[in-house]
Design a protein around this motif. Structure first.
Motif, PDB file in Angstrom:
ATOM      1  N   GLU A 165       7.470   7.674   2.657  1.00 15.61           N
ATOM      2  CA  GLU A 165       8.832   7.130   2.670  1.00 15.61           C
ATOM      3  C   GLU A 165       8.853   6.094   3.783  1.00 15.61           C
ATOM      4  OE1 GLU A 165      13.392   8.500   3.880  1.00 15.61           O
ATOM      5  OE2 GLU A 165      11.804   9.995   3.646  1.00 15.61           O
ATOM      6  N   VAL A 166       9.450   4.929   3.546  1.00 13.52           N
ATOM      7  CA  VAL A 166       9.330   3.824   4.495  1.00 13.52           C
ATOM      8  C   VAL A 166      10.696   3.246   4.843  1.00 13.52           C
ATOM      9  CG1 VAL A 166       8.328   1.528   4.914  1.00 13.52           C
ATOM     10  CG2 VAL A 166       7.051   3.223   3.573  1.00 13.52           C
ATOM     11  N   VAL A 167      10.871   2.951   6.141  1.00 16.12           N
ATOM     12  CA  VAL A 167      12.003   2.158   6.599  1.00 16.12           C
ATOM     13  C   VAL A 167      11.424   0.972   7.358  1.00 16.12           C
ATOM     14  CG1 VAL A 167      12.267   3.611   8.665  1.00 16.12           C
ATOM     15  CG2 VAL A 167      14.141   2.103   7.947  1.00 16.12           C
ATOM     16  N   VAL A 168      11.927  -0.230   7.070  1.00 14.34           N
ATOM     17  CA  VAL A 168      11.366  -1.462   7.608  1.00 14.34           C
ATOM     18  C   VAL A 168      12.320  -2.059   8.639  1.00 14.34           C
ATOM     19  CG1 VAL A 168      10.430  -3.747   7.063  1.00 14.34           C
ATOM     20  CG2 VAL A 168      10.298  -1.908   5.373  1.00 14.34           C
ATOM     21  N   PHE A 169      11.761  -2.408   9.802  1.00 16.55           N
ATOM     22  CA  PHE A 169      12.538  -3.116  10.817  1.00 16.55           C
ATOM     23  C   PHE A 169      12.197  -4.602  10.801  1.00 16.55           C
ATOM     24  CE2 PHE A 169      11.977  -5.237  14.939  1.00 16.55           C
ATOM     25  CZ  PHE A 169      13.318  -5.421  15.283  1.00 16.55           C
ATOM     26  N   ALA A 180      -5.798  -0.803   1.837  1.00 14.99           N
ATOM     27  CA  ALA A 180      -5.419   0.519   1.319  1.00 14.99           C
ATOM     28  C   ALA A 180      -6.352   1.590   1.863  1.00 14.99           C
ATOM     29  CB  ALA A 180      -5.437   0.510  -0.209  1.00 14.99           C
ATOM     30  N   ALA A 181      -7.638   1.260   1.988  1.00 16.64           N
ATOM     31  CA  ALA A 181      -8.595   2.247   2.503  1.00 16.64           C
ATOM     32  C   ALA A 181      -8.301   2.600   3.951  1.00 16.64           C
ATOM     33  CB  ALA A 181     -10.015   1.703   2.361  1.00 16.64           C
ATOM     34  N   ALA A 182      -7.953   1.592   4.761  1.00 16.22           N
ATOM     35  CA  ALA A 182      -7.653   1.851   6.166  1.00 16.22           C
ATOM     36  C   ALA A 182      -6.395   2.698   6.311  1.00 16.22           C
ATOM     37  CB  ALA A 182      -7.499   0.533   6.922  1.00 16.22           C
ATOM     38  N   ILE A 183      -5.354   2.346   5.571  1.00 17.67           N
ATOM     39  CA  ILE A 183      -4.122   3.130   5.637  1.00 17.67           C
ATOM     40  C   ILE A 183      -4.368   4.535   5.079  1.00 17.67           C
ATOM     41  CG2 ILE A 183      -1.806   3.354   4.617  1.00 17.67           C
ATOM     42  CD1 ILE A 183      -1.515   0.312   5.020  1.00 17.67           C
ATOM     43  N   GLY A 184      -5.187   4.634   4.044  1.00 17.01           N
ATOM     44  CA  GLY A 184      -5.533   5.947   3.508  1.00 17.01           C
ATOM     45  C   GLY A 184      -6.232   6.805   4.548  1.00 17.01           C
ATOM     46  N   HIS A 185      -7.132   6.192   5.325  1.00 19.02           N
ATOM     47  CA  HIS A 185      -7.812   6.930   6.399  1.00 19.02           C
ATOM     48  C   HIS A 185      -6.807   7.446   7.425  1.00 19.02           C
ATOM     49  CE1 HIS A 185     -10.722   7.958   9.484  1.00 19.02           C
ATOM     50  NE2 HIS A 185     -10.121   7.145  10.321  1.00 19.02           N
ATOM     51  N   VAL A 186      -5.856   6.606   7.802  1.00 19.25           N
ATOM     52  CA  VAL A 186      -4.828   6.998   8.775  1.00 19.25           C
ATOM     53  C   VAL A 186      -4.023   8.181   8.253  1.00 19.25           C
ATOM     54  CG1 VAL A 186      -2.683   6.268   9.903  1.00 19.25           C
ATOM     55  CG2 VAL A 186      -4.651   4.705   9.815  1.00 19.25           C
ATOM     56  N   LYS A 220      11.844  -5.560  -3.573  1.00 23.67           N
ATOM     57  CA  LYS A 220      10.523  -5.418  -4.174  1.00 23.67           C
ATOM     58  C   LYS A 220      10.015  -3.989  -4.172  1.00 23.67           C
ATOM     59  CE  LYS A 220       5.944  -7.553  -4.179  1.00 23.67           C
ATOM     60  NZ  LYS A 220       5.086  -8.636  -3.622  1.00 23.67           N
ATOM     61  N   PHE A 221      10.314  -3.259  -3.084  1.00 22.10           N
ATOM     62  CA  PHE A 221       9.738  -1.917  -2.931  1.00 22.10           C
ATOM     63  C   PHE A 221      10.780  -0.796  -2.906  1.00 22.10           C
ATOM     64  CE2 PHE A 221       6.918  -4.857  -0.492  1.00 22.10           C
ATOM     65  CZ  PHE A 221       5.837  -4.823  -1.364  1.00 22.10           C
ATOM     66  N   VAL A 238       0.845  -1.209   0.000  1.00 21.38           N
ATOM     67  CA  VAL A 238       0.000   0.000   0.000  1.00 21.38           C
ATOM     68  C   VAL A 238       0.872   1.247   0.000  1.00 21.38           C
ATOM     69  CG1 VAL A 238      -1.724   1.316   1.278  1.00 21.38           C
ATOM     70  CG2 VAL A 238      -1.898  -1.184   1.147  1.00 21.38           C
ATOM     71  N   TYR A 239       1.878   1.264   0.876  1.00 25.71           N
ATOM     72  CA  TYR A 239       2.755   2.435   0.944  1.00 25.71           C
ATOM     73  C   TYR A 239       3.519   2.641  -0.367  1.00 25.71           C
ATOM     74  CZ  TYR A 239       2.009   2.323   6.030  1.00 25.71           C
ATOM     75  OH  TYR A 239       1.457   2.335   7.278  1.00 25.71           O
ATOM     76  N   ALA A 240       3.956   1.529  -0.976  1.00 27.97           N
ATOM     77  CA  ALA A 240       4.745   1.634  -2.202  1.00 27.97           C
ATOM     78  C   ALA A 240       3.941   2.249  -3.342  1.00 27.97           C
ATOM     79  CB  ALA A 240       5.264   0.249  -2.606  1.00 27.97           C
ATOM     80  N   ALA A 241       2.619   2.080  -3.301  1.00 26.91           N
ATOM     81  CA  ALA A 241       1.765   2.613  -4.364  1.00 26.91           C
ATOM     82  C   ALA A 241       1.434   4.087  -4.170  1.00 26.91           C
ATOM     83  CB  ALA A 241       0.473   1.797  -4.442  1.00 26.91           C
TER      84      ALA A 241
END
Length: 314
Positions: free
Chosen positions: A25-29, A273-279, A42-43, A17-20
């Protein structure tokens, strides 16, 4: 917005979702370099094996917790202490006591906490909630909800012990959002080994009866089906959807009244995607209309744990 994504399991769904989106900007732990490499390849995301890199980074606005449920409380509290907003996967916590501690911390903070109760932003559920609230079809008398899920994600364990908290929870949540906690609970389950089971649950409210069917007995070829039939004094609202159909997701919402029937045009939604979009919308605008608060998620957890205990014979 910079996001610290914790976890390398279900976090892959959030990562997509974030990649789209062009605004993140994302950092993954994660603890395993091989799993982190998937996110990098991938992303194109930055990765770290030291979670303190995320908590110490003043540029990280939101911590997205996709770790095992037993770790939710620890990382929600750490994120708030680091002055960061939080999105956490469901369930909020393994116990009501931990969930209540999260609620108190969130209510005392000027940061927002979101629990990913994604069915609250499902377009058909939002239509159902609006119909109940505005009385367009009269009073709600019965609500029959169902979810049947084959092992479309691989050989996951979704037996009787997992049904309430891992299969039923998100659907119970939209019932709690509309009606609150029930006055009575009746439930019974059947098992077909550690990976497959089914349960029937009846929730009693003042003037309304809710029946919920959940099953993981179906094969992978069956896919996943979800739906509801809400019977009001003046009509019926019926949903049937197949979100993982090989031919593509489908969703049909139909209203029946004495005047006839009509299809309510709603496109199948990517609810993650809708939930993350709401956030992200809430945080970008400073809006406080958070639909995914810890307090509401705690009410649903309370109900799910009650059902779980009954299924386990406690």
């Amino acid at each position: 917005m910079k996001i610290g994504l914790l976890g390398t399991g279900f976090a892959i769904a959030h990562a997509g979702v974030y990649a789209a989106r062009p605004d993140t900007e994302v950092v993954v732990f994660g603890r395993t370099p091989e799993k982190l490499a998937v996110f990098a390849e991938k992303f194109g995301f930055a990765t770290t094996t030291d979670v303190e890199d995320i908590y110490r980074d003043p540029a990280v606005d939101l911590v997205d917790v996709c770790l095992p449920t037993a770790l939710h409380r620890e990382h929600i509290l750490r994120a708030l202490a680091a002055d960061k907003h939080v999105l956490c996967e469901l369930p909020i916590a393994p116990s009501v006591a931990e969930a209540e501690e999260i609620c108190r911390a969130a209510e005392a903070s000027d940061r927002q906490v979101f629990i990913d109760m994604f069915m609250r932003v499902h377009p058909a559920v939002q239509h159902l909630h609006a119909t109940i609230a505005d009385g367009a079809l009269g009073g709600l008398k019965t609500l029959r909800s169902y979810r049947k899920a084959g092992p479309v994600w691989g050989p996951v364990t979704l037996g009787l012990e997992q049904l309430a908290l891992e299969v039923m929870l998100s659907d119970l949540d939209y019932i709690v959002a509309a009606l609150g906690l029930p006055a009575s609970i009746q439930t019974a389950g059947v098992s077909a080994g550690p990976r497959r089971a089914a349960a029937e649950t009846v929730l009693g409210y003042d003037g309304t009866l809710v029946e919920f069917t959940t099953s993981t007995l179906v094969p992978a070829s069956y896919g996943v089906t979800h739906g509801f039939e809400a019977v009001f004094t003046d009509g019926v609202l019926q949903l049937h959807e197949t979100p993982y159909d090989p031919a593509g997701p489908s969703m049909r919402l139909t209203e029946y009244t004495p005047a006839g029937q009509r299809e309510i045009a709603l496109a199948p939604a990517d609810i993650y995607a809708a939930a993350i979009g709401h956030v992200l919308d809430c945080l970008a605008t400073g809006a406080k209309d958070n639909l995914l608060t810890p307090r509401t998620a705690t009410d649903t957890l309370r109900l799910a744990l009650d059902i779980h205990q009954r299924l386990m014979g406690a």
